[in-house]
Design a protein around this motif. Structure first.
Motif, PDB file in Angstrom:
ATOM      1  N   ARG A 199       0.717  -1.317  -0.043  1.00  0.00           N
ATOM      2  CA  ARG A 199      -0.020   0.064  -0.060  1.00  0.00           C
ATOM      3  C   ARG A 199       0.908   1.336  -0.016  1.00  0.00           C
ATOM      4  O   ARG A 199       1.671   1.347   0.907  1.00  0.00           O
ATOM      5  CB  ARG A 199      -0.958   0.049   1.159  1.00  0.00           C
ATOM      6  N   PHE A 228       0.793   5.133   0.625  1.00  0.00           N
ATOM      7  CA  PHE A 228       0.155   6.310   1.202  1.00  0.00           C
ATOM      8  C   PHE A 228       1.080   7.435   0.392  1.00  0.00           C
ATOM      9  O   PHE A 228       1.914   7.718   0.926  1.00  0.00           O
ATOM     10  CB  PHE A 228       0.411   6.470   2.754  1.00  0.00           C
ATOM     11  N   HIS A 241      -1.147  -0.636  -4.479  1.00  0.00           N
ATOM     12  CA  HIS A 241      -2.220   0.029  -4.178  1.00  0.00           C
ATOM     13  C   HIS A 241      -2.110   1.323  -3.651  1.00  0.00           C
ATOM     14  O   HIS A 241      -1.107   1.453  -2.972  1.00  0.00           O
ATOM     15  CB  HIS A 241      -3.232  -0.658  -3.116  1.00  0.00           C
ATOM     16  N   ASN A 287      -3.176   5.230  -2.213  1.00  0.00           N
ATOM     17  CA  ASN A 287      -4.224   6.073  -1.441  1.00  0.00           C
ATOM     18  C   ASN A 287      -3.621   7.642  -1.627  1.00  0.00           C
ATOM     19  O   ASN A 287      -2.591   7.888  -1.365  1.00  0.00           O
ATOM     20  CB  ASN A 287      -4.288   5.734  -0.035  1.00  0.00           C
ATOM     21  N   HIS A 288      -4.502   8.279  -2.224  1.00  0.00           N
ATOM     22  CA  HIS A 288      -4.261   9.777  -2.571  1.00  0.00           C
ATOM     23  C   HIS A 288      -5.428  10.465  -3.101  1.00  0.00           C
ATOM     24  O   HIS A 288      -6.324   9.882  -3.777  1.00  0.00           O
ATOM     25  CB  HIS A 288      -3.114  10.101  -3.709  1.00  0.00           C
ATOM     26  N   PRO A 337      -5.698   9.322   3.104  1.00  0.00           N
ATOM     27  CA  PRO A 337      -5.744   8.054   3.514  1.00  0.00           C
ATOM     28  C   PRO A 337      -6.959   7.103   3.356  1.00  0.00           C
ATOM     29  O   PRO A 337      -8.083   7.951   3.551  1.00  0.00           O
ATOM     30  CB  PRO A 337      -5.234   8.036   5.017  1.00  0.00           C
ATOM     31  N   ASN A 338      -6.966   5.815   3.361  1.00  0.00           N
ATOM     32  CA  ASN A 338      -8.073   4.896   3.369  1.00  0.00           C
ATOM     33  C   ASN A 338      -7.849   3.708   4.177  1.00  0.00           C
ATOM     34  O   ASN A 338      -7.054   2.894   3.898  1.00  0.00           O
ATOM     35  CB  ASN A 338      -8.602   4.418   1.840  1.00  0.00           C
ATOM     36  N   TRP A 348      -2.343  10.325   8.516  1.00  0.00           N
ATOM     37  CA  TRP A 348      -2.250   9.168   7.716  1.00  0.00           C
ATOM     38  C   TRP A 348      -1.913   7.927   8.582  1.00  0.00           C
ATOM     39  O   TRP A 348      -2.310   6.766   8.162  1.00  0.00           O
ATOM     40  CB  TRP A 348      -1.098   9.376   6.904  1.00  0.00           C
TER      41      TRP A 348
END
Length: 272
Positions: free
Chosen positions: A115, A117, A139, A141-142, A145-146, A263
């Motif tokens: 992942r 970030f 993967h 996140n942008h 965060p998820n 984050w």
């Protein structure tokens, strides 16, 4: 056992110390093991950082040079001894030689386990370019965060995050978002969120397109702060009479509104 919070703080402290003495851009592999963090399957933290700004993002990147470097690291096209894991839709075996890897559009598939970030205005775009040239899928996140179950329960085992001096990142975010919004006499094409259908987007073509919406972020950056990040920065000093107001206003600026703690909240407060 080291507590979740102090384990994370120690990891970041080590990373910042390393960044201060190494080349402007690097990737620290396995900076710290997070195996002691209860409630998460993340076992490795990889940090990409810069001592100041990652200037490669504002300059033209030589993709051919990156491609050649990637081939050299993974294996030359004529090297059939090296076996490389391949993710492809062409029915190739899991392990292929270097020739098959480059000629059949293979990727090193890490979307399930890795992942990224991507913290805005911290050099994350450069990290993505390099990983893309090495054909590593992951993967992402942008711009925020998820915190989904994959981080806490698996299969994510490696977390990559880019960091930058917080003052530099604040200034960069302020100037970047100021640029993306149309000025009073702007000659660029206007892009209205949810209405404009053409393919150009301010984030990708800022010299040609700008956001035409009169939203709170635009009014803050252009009208109230007059394009000057120092005005807001001074108001954010704790002894400033406008501190409370400025602390609220900074949350309107994309990328500047999230700190590292935001984050990493899923590790610090996994129960929330």
């Amino acid at each position: 056992m080291i507590s979740r919070k102090y384990n994370l703080v120690a990891s970041l402290a080590i990373a910042f110390a390393a960044i201060a003495i190494t080349l402007p851009f690097m990737i620290h592999r396995e900076i710290s093991s997070l195996s002691n963090v209860s409630g998460s399957t993340v076992s490795h933290l990889l940090i990409a950082g810069s001592s100041s700004a990652l200037t490669a993002e504002s300059e033209q990147i030589d993709f051919m040079q990156h491609e050649q470097q990637a081939q050299y690291v993974i294996g030359s096209k004529n090297d059939d001894v090296v076996l490389i894991p391949c993710t492809s839709g062409k029915g190739l075996p899991t392990l292929v030689n270097a020739t098959q890897f480059w000629e059949n559009g293979c990727k090193i598939g890490k979307r399930k386990s890795v992942r990224f970030f991507h913290i805005g205005k911290g050099g994350g775009g450069t990290v993505e370019f390099i990983l893309g040239d090495y054909r590593v899928s992951f993967h992402r996140n942008h711009p925020g965060p998820n915190f989904d179950s994959k981080l806490l329960e698996g299969p994510t085992t490696t977390l990559l995050i880019n960091i930058r001096d917080p003052v530099d990142r604040f200034v960069s975010a302020f100037n970047w978002r100021s640029l993306l919004h149309c000025g009073h006499r702007d000659k660029r094409k206007k892009f209205f969120i949810g209405k404009t259908k053409h393919v150009l987007h301010p984030s990708l073509q800022p010299n040609e397109v700008c956001f035409g919406d009169q939203d709170e972020e635009k009014l803050l950056l252009h009208d109230e702060m007059k394009y000057d990040p120092n005005v807001l920065a001074e108001a954010l000093c704790e002894d400033s009479p406008g501190y409370d107001s400025a602390s609220t206003k900074v949350k309107l600026i994309q990328h500047a509104n999230l700190a590292l703690t935001d984050w990493f909240d899923f590790l610090i407060n996994p129960q929330d």
